[in-house]
Design an enzyme around this catalytic site. Structure first.
Site, PDB file in Angstrom:
ATOM      1  N   LYS A 172     -23.370   1.825  40.924  1.00 32.71           N
ATOM      2  CA  LYS A 172     -22.304   3.121  40.910  1.00 32.71           C
ATOM      3  C   LYS A 172     -22.798   4.041  39.814  1.00 32.71           C
ATOM      4  O   LYS A 172     -22.291   3.615  38.645  1.00 32.71           O
ATOM      5  CB  LYS A 172     -21.084   2.689  40.945  1.00 32.71           C
ATOM      6  CG  LYS A 172     -20.269   3.824  41.158  1.00 32.71           C
ATOM      7  CD  LYS A 172     -18.774   3.852  40.364  1.00 32.71           C
ATOM      8  CE  LYS A 172     -18.939   4.705  39.162  1.00 32.71           C
ATOM      9  NZ  LYS A 172     -18.990   5.996  39.404  1.00 32.71           N
ATOM     10  N   GLY A 203     -19.577   7.518  43.810  1.00 32.01           N
ATOM     11  CA  GLY A 203     -18.174   7.801  43.861  1.00 32.01           C
ATOM     12  C   GLY A 203     -17.579   7.754  42.350  1.00 32.01           C
ATOM     13  O   GLY A 203     -18.361   7.659  41.450  1.00 32.01           O
ATOM     14  N   GLY A 205     -14.777   6.449  39.367  1.00 32.41           N
ATOM     15  CA  GLY A 205     -14.688   5.130  38.887  1.00 32.41           C
ATOM     16  C   GLY A 205     -13.260   4.423  39.569  1.00 32.41           C
ATOM     17  O   GLY A 205     -13.345   3.423  39.723  1.00 32.41           O
ATOM     18  N   VAL A 208     -14.757   3.755  43.707  1.00 30.56           N
ATOM     19  CA  VAL A 208     -15.870   2.851  43.650  1.00 30.56           C
ATOM     20  C   VAL A 208     -16.013   1.655  42.696  1.00 30.56           C
ATOM     21  O   VAL A 208     -16.053   0.738  42.744  1.00 30.56           O
ATOM     22  CB  VAL A 208     -17.266   3.315  43.917  1.00 30.56           C
ATOM     23  CG1 VAL A 208     -18.455   2.490  43.797  1.00 30.56           C
ATOM     24  CG2 VAL A 208     -17.088   4.296  45.162  1.00 30.56           C
ATOM     25  N   GLY A 209     -15.752   2.085  41.476  1.00 29.61           N
ATOM     26  CA  GLY A 209     -15.715   1.305  40.164  1.00 29.61           C
ATOM     27  C   GLY A 209     -15.019   0.262  40.157  1.00 29.61           C
ATOM     28  O   GLY A 209     -15.015  -0.768  39.986  1.00 29.61           O
ATOM     29  N   GLU A 247     -20.857  -1.645  27.280  1.00 31.19           N
ATOM     30  CA  GLU A 247     -21.315  -1.053  26.268  1.00 31.19           C
ATOM     31  C   GLU A 247     -20.785   0.353  26.114  1.00 31.19           C
ATOM     32  O   GLU A 247     -20.620   1.379  27.067  1.00 31.19           O
ATOM     33  CB  GLU A 247     -22.914  -0.640  26.548  1.00 31.19           C
ATOM     34  CG  GLU A 247     -23.518   0.001  25.359  1.00 31.19           C
ATOM     35  CD  GLU A 247     -23.706   1.288  25.310  1.00 31.19           C
ATOM     36  OE1 GLU A 247     -23.022   2.050  24.608  1.00 31.19           O
ATOM     37  OE2 GLU A 247     -24.557   2.172  26.090  1.00 31.19           O
ATOM     38  N   CYS A 281     -23.245   7.619  22.681  1.00 30.91           N
ATOM     39  CA  CYS A 281     -22.337   6.656  22.131  1.00 30.91           C
ATOM     40  C   CYS A 281     -22.844   5.800  20.888  1.00 30.91           C
ATOM     41  O   CYS A 281     -21.950   5.815  19.956  1.00 30.91           O
ATOM     42  CB  CYS A 281     -22.257   5.398  23.252  1.00 30.91           C
ATOM     43  SG  CYS A 281     -23.799   4.641  23.724  1.00 30.91           S
ATOM     44  N   GLU A 381     -14.156   9.222  19.192  1.00 33.46           N
ATOM     45  CA  GLU A 381     -15.577   9.534  19.741  1.00 33.46           C
ATOM     46  C   GLU A 381     -15.380  11.199  20.074  1.00 33.46           C
ATOM     47  O   GLU A 381     -14.575  11.318  21.034  1.00 33.46           O
ATOM     48  CB  GLU A 381     -16.065   8.774  20.607  1.00 33.46           C
ATOM     49  CG  GLU A 381     -17.184   9.194  20.835  1.00 33.46           C
ATOM     50  CD  GLU A 381     -17.829   7.885  22.083  1.00 33.46           C
ATOM     51  OE1 GLU A 381     -19.097   7.436  21.855  1.00 33.46           O
ATOM     52  OE2 GLU A 381     -17.202   7.354  22.957  1.00 33.46           O
TER      53      GLU A 381
END
Length: 475
Positions: A172, A203, A205, A208-209, A247, A281, A381
């Site tokens: 995904k 799709g 998150g 689909v996630g 991650e 990141c 972040e």
């Protein structure tokens, strides 16, 4: 090729279109124009993909290492052959400068495949100690959830070790930068991947996630994304006790010790923090410098940032394209304002687009100084070209500031004394530490301490995340 596949999913070895699928707009971040509409899946499409992967798993997990290595070899060759098509897709979907896509995004993605081929050649799946054998076996069906900031690179960082291990895959990709994933699915087809071994469902998150994370026939989820997204995936995965590799976010420090070559270390630090428009990141976005050299650092950093050429990503002279999407552009603007409101010293950049750019998600390379650890720009972040310069009085304070974060993905140390740099590196709570800006190493373990995640990617460490351990006593 890309646009003709945007209404389809790759399932069980073929492209399939579903009349009931909803569609999401794909926006070119340089122009803010809608350039396509992507079919977005749901739990029904996830079920089809997982069934295909489950059906393919018994045969593929038992396939000879030589066959899996040969498949990786074909994937690697095709990616190198099609490098320009992938680079152009990255420009369209996320605004990467074409020079950066060609030099970094695509070659590093190819390197992940090559490293897994090399790892597979040496890896021992069965070891024997007296009467006990230890076998490493493919974990099963793996859901791979990848982000929009390094779209192709993160796909190969997950797909290559999963293939090497003998796992089957449902990918995904981010719905915000989907075109390189569609090209990659076609590459997997053309490389002769057995049907069901690789599947793609586009799709959100939320749809689909979450369906993948909670699916009872998915054995493992590997996600690269925000810490918030990683938490949601882990929560959805918990009832079925599947492995989750995360991650996630970072706020990486870059400690410049007083014996470093500042003329080189400062400039390289600014460019490292702003590479990929700061959308990495592990970007070293907190530059920690001796307080008595702060004025010198400010001048060097500002000069470097002002020399960055921000503009149309297809222009060869462009160093920095736009932020990849509107939501992130707005987030970066909010954080620049937060830096101003908290009293940080604005050295260059600031709010709004660079001069001469009226449309597109372009952001000024921005540097704040006199930043303290209680400021939002030091703690959150930002994921944009925003650097915080933080003064320290001595080595102990530098280490304390570096570790004063909920994250622990990356860290940097600059020093002319290798032993001193190693000593500092050993005390930093981060999964990957760079001394004096070394070359990127696709075999080095990558992953985070604390809220930056769990598990490791790249090289043998990435391969082993996709393996279960079986002890056979009386062997």
């Amino acid at each position: 090729m890309v646009t003709e596949r945007e209404n389809q999913f790759y399932l069980g070895g073929e492209w399939q279109e579903f009349a009931d699928a909803t569609h999401l707009p794909v926006v070119d971040p340089a122009s803010e124009r809608v350039v396509g509409h992507l079919a977005a899946g749901d739990a029904h499409h996830v079920d089809i993909a997982v069934r295909a992967a489950r059906k393919a798993f018994p045969a593929f997990s038992q396939s000879p290492v030589s066959e899996r290595s040969a498949l990786l070899g074909r994937m690697h060759s095709l990616l190198k052959e099609r490098a320009e098509s992938f680079a152009e897709a990255l420009v369209m979907e996320m605004g990467a400068a074409i020079s950066f896509a060609r030099a970094s995004q695509v070659p590093f993605a190819a390197e992940h495949i090559r490293v897994q081929m090399e790892t597979l050649e040496k890896y021992r799946f069965v070891t024997i100690d007296r009467h006990t054998a230890t076998a490493k076996e493919a974990i099963g069906v793996c859901a791979l959830i990848t982000p929009w900031n390094w779209p192709l690179y993160q796909i190969t960082a997950k797909v290559a070790p999963a293939i090497a291990a003998g796992c089957t895959i449902v990918l995904k990709p981010s719905e915000l930068s989907p075109y390189s994933a569609l090209l990659f699915a076609q590459l997997m087809h053309d490389a002769g991947t057995p049907p069901g071994v690789f599947n793609l469902v586009n799709g959100t998150g939320e749809s689909v996630g979450s369906a993948l994370a909670s699916h009872p026939d998915v054995d493992m989820v590997s996600i690269t994304g925000s810490t918030r997204a990683g938490v949601l995936v882990a929560q959805a995965a918990a009832p079925t006790v599947k492995r989750v590799v995360q991650e996630l976010g970072g706020k990486s420090p870059n400690i410049l010790l007083d014996d470093a070559d500042f003329s080189e270390a400062v400039a390289k630090g600014v460019l490292a923090g702003m590479r990929n428009v700061g959308q990495s990141c592990s970007a070293p976005t907190r530059m920690l410098v001796p307080a008595h050299r702060l004025a010198e650092v400010e001048e060097l950093a500002s000069t470097t940032a002002r020399a960055i050429s921000v503009g149309a990503p297809l222009e060869p002279a462009t160093n920095m394209g736009p932020i990849a999407n509107r939501a992130q552009f707005e987030r970066v603007q909010i954080m620049i304002q937060a830096g101003i409101d908290d009293g940080a010293k604005l050295l260059c950049g600031g709010l709004g687009r660079p001069a001469g750019l009226e449309t597109g998600f372009f952001t000024q390379p921005t540097i704040f100084s006199e930043v303290t650890s209680d400021m939002r720009i030091a703690r959150e972040e930002i994921f944009g070209p925003v650097l915080s310069i933080m003064p320290y009085t001595d080595e102990e304070e530098a280490i304390a500031i570096a570790n004063d974060t909920v994250y622990g993905l990356g860290a940097h140390v600059q020093s002319s004394d290798p032993e001193r740099a190693r000593r500092i590196a050993a005390r930093l709570r981060a999964g990957q530490v760079h001394i004096n800006y070394p070359a990127w190493d696709g075999a080095a373990a990558f992953g985070g301490y604390k809220r930056s995640g769990n598990g490791r990617e790249y090289g043998v460490y990435g391969l082993e995340e996709y393996l279960e351990t079986k002890s056979i006593l009386g062997y």
